[in-house]
Design an enzyme around this catalytic site. Structure first.
Site, mmCIF file in Angstrom:
data_model
loop_
_atom_site.group_PDB
_atom_site.id
_atom_site.type_symbol
_atom_site.label_atom_id
_atom_site.label_comp_id
_atom_site.label_asym_id
_atom_site.label_seq_id
_atom_site.Cartn_x
_atom_site.Cartn_y
_atom_site.Cartn_z
ATOM 1 N N ASP A 59 6.053 -6.660 -1.251
ATOM 2 C CA ASP A 59 5.075 -7.699 -0.944
ATOM 3 C C ASP A 59 5.726 -9.058 -0.750
ATOM 4 O O ASP A 59 6.927 -9.240 -1.000
ATOM 5 C CB ASP A 59 4.055 -7.815 -2.096
ATOM 6 C CG ASP A 59 3.295 -6.524 -2.318
ATOM 7 O OD1 ASP A 59 3.062 -5.803 -1.339
ATOM 8 O OD2 ASP A 59 2.951 -6.235 -3.477
ATOM 9 N N TYR A 123 13.391 -0.184 -9.215
ATOM 10 C CA TYR A 123 13.071 -1.608 -9.242
ATOM 11 C C TYR A 123 13.541 -2.193 -10.562
ATOM 12 O O TYR A 123 13.491 -1.531 -11.606
ATOM 13 C CB TYR A 123 11.560 -1.846 -9.135
ATOM 14 C CG TYR A 123 10.965 -1.603 -7.770
ATOM 15 C CD1 TYR A 123 10.796 -2.656 -6.861
ATOM 16 C CD2 TYR A 123 10.544 -0.335 -7.387
ATOM 17 C CE1 TYR A 123 10.228 -2.442 -5.618
ATOM 18 C CE2 TYR A 123 9.980 -0.110 -6.142
ATOM 19 C CZ TYR A 123 9.818 -1.166 -5.269
ATOM 20 O OH TYR A 123 9.264 -0.948 -4.031
#
Length: 291
Positions: A59, A123
């Protein structure tokens, strides 16, 4: 079309200035990382239209040390396909001052798919502790971590909470609503959820030491905003705002509306660090390609 080749590229970016990794529509002022990569590849003047298939969507404001994508490239005048190192140099040259860089390229089989062939994605979420306001961070950390006022997080409770998330679960409560909602299976296998001490990028040079935490998550795939929601919930457990029982209830609710408002971790602390493939999937064989 012996000079048509498919490539897998790995690339990094600081996501602060971009609308996310995927291509933004023409009317949108802020562009995605994909816009810049495709523009750079077009400057190589291929015969075919340039279209990247991104492996992992991130994002606005989220960073990557290693995202990946595949694309096809056909050169003019029967020129042979680009050597991998030359392709990396050429794309980076045309990226100019963009905070995006290709790190590696592999020529791959013609049926390779960067998204569907990925075996795992990792991540890391970086948290700076004891920083009441982001202006007190080193400048280089300004958009690269989440600063939290307190240093008194119960890391032991956070690790217990993280262990509840590991394994196969319906993670509906940890996904945000978007257009893909009806099409994505909410059942995911979270292989890793770990919490370890981290450090500032300027630890040896800043005038005071700032304690950091790094939260690492690994899975074959994630739901929309799943990592940021899991991070926010784990921090809330560390702050005493959520109990382990509360977290279990949220997980078992299997409903995005069950996730408490105001807990989602901000985008700026999140880094995509790895996209892994089987070596056999990315191994290019000239003989197989010709067949």
């Amino acid at each position: 079309m012996h000079n048509l080749a498919r490539y897998l590229v790995f690339f990094q970016y600081i996501g602060t200035k971009y609308s996310g990794v995927v291509k933004a529509p023409p009317h949108q002022l802020r562009k995605g990382v994909q816009n810049y990569l495709e523009d750079a590849i077009r400057r190589l003047k291929p015969l075919n239209p340039v279209s990247l298939t991104i492996s992992s969507r991130t994002d606005t404001g989220v960073h990557a040390l290693s995202n990946s994508a595949h694309f096809d490239l056909q050169r003019k005048n029967d020129n042979p396909p680009f050597p991998e190192d030359s392709l990396v140099d050429a794309i980076n040259f045309h990226l100019g001052t963009a905070q995006i860089r290709v790190t590696r390229a592999h020529r791959v089989p013609d049926d390779f798919h960067a998204r569907y062939c990925a075996q795992s994605r990792s991540y890391i979420y970086r948290i700076a502790l004891g920083v009441p306001h982001h202006s007190q961070l080193p400048l280089i950390e300004h958009d690269l971590c989440w600063n939290i006022r307190s240093t008194e997080l119960d890391v032991g409770a956070m690790r217990e909470a993280a262990a509840l998330l590991v394994g196969v679960h319906d993670f509906s409560s940890f996904r945000a609503v978007n257009s893909d909602l009806p099409f994505k299976n909410p059942v995911k296998t979270l292989d890793v959820a770990s919490i370890q001490p981290g450090s500032s990028f300027t630890q040896a040079h800043f005038h005071r030491e700032i304690p950091f935490l790094e939260l690492t998550f690994t899975s074959r795939s994630f739901l929309y905003k799943q990592v940021r929601r899991m991070t926010g919930a784990l921090v809330a457990v560390g702050q005493g705002r959520l109990s382990l029982h509360n977290l279990k209830e949220i997980l078992e609710a299997r409903d995005s509306l069950a996730y408490p408002q105001g807990l989602v971790a901000p985008a700026r602390g999140l880094f995509l660090t790895r996209v892994d493939y089987r070596a056999t999937d990315i191994q290019f064989s000239q003989q197989t390609s010709e067949e």
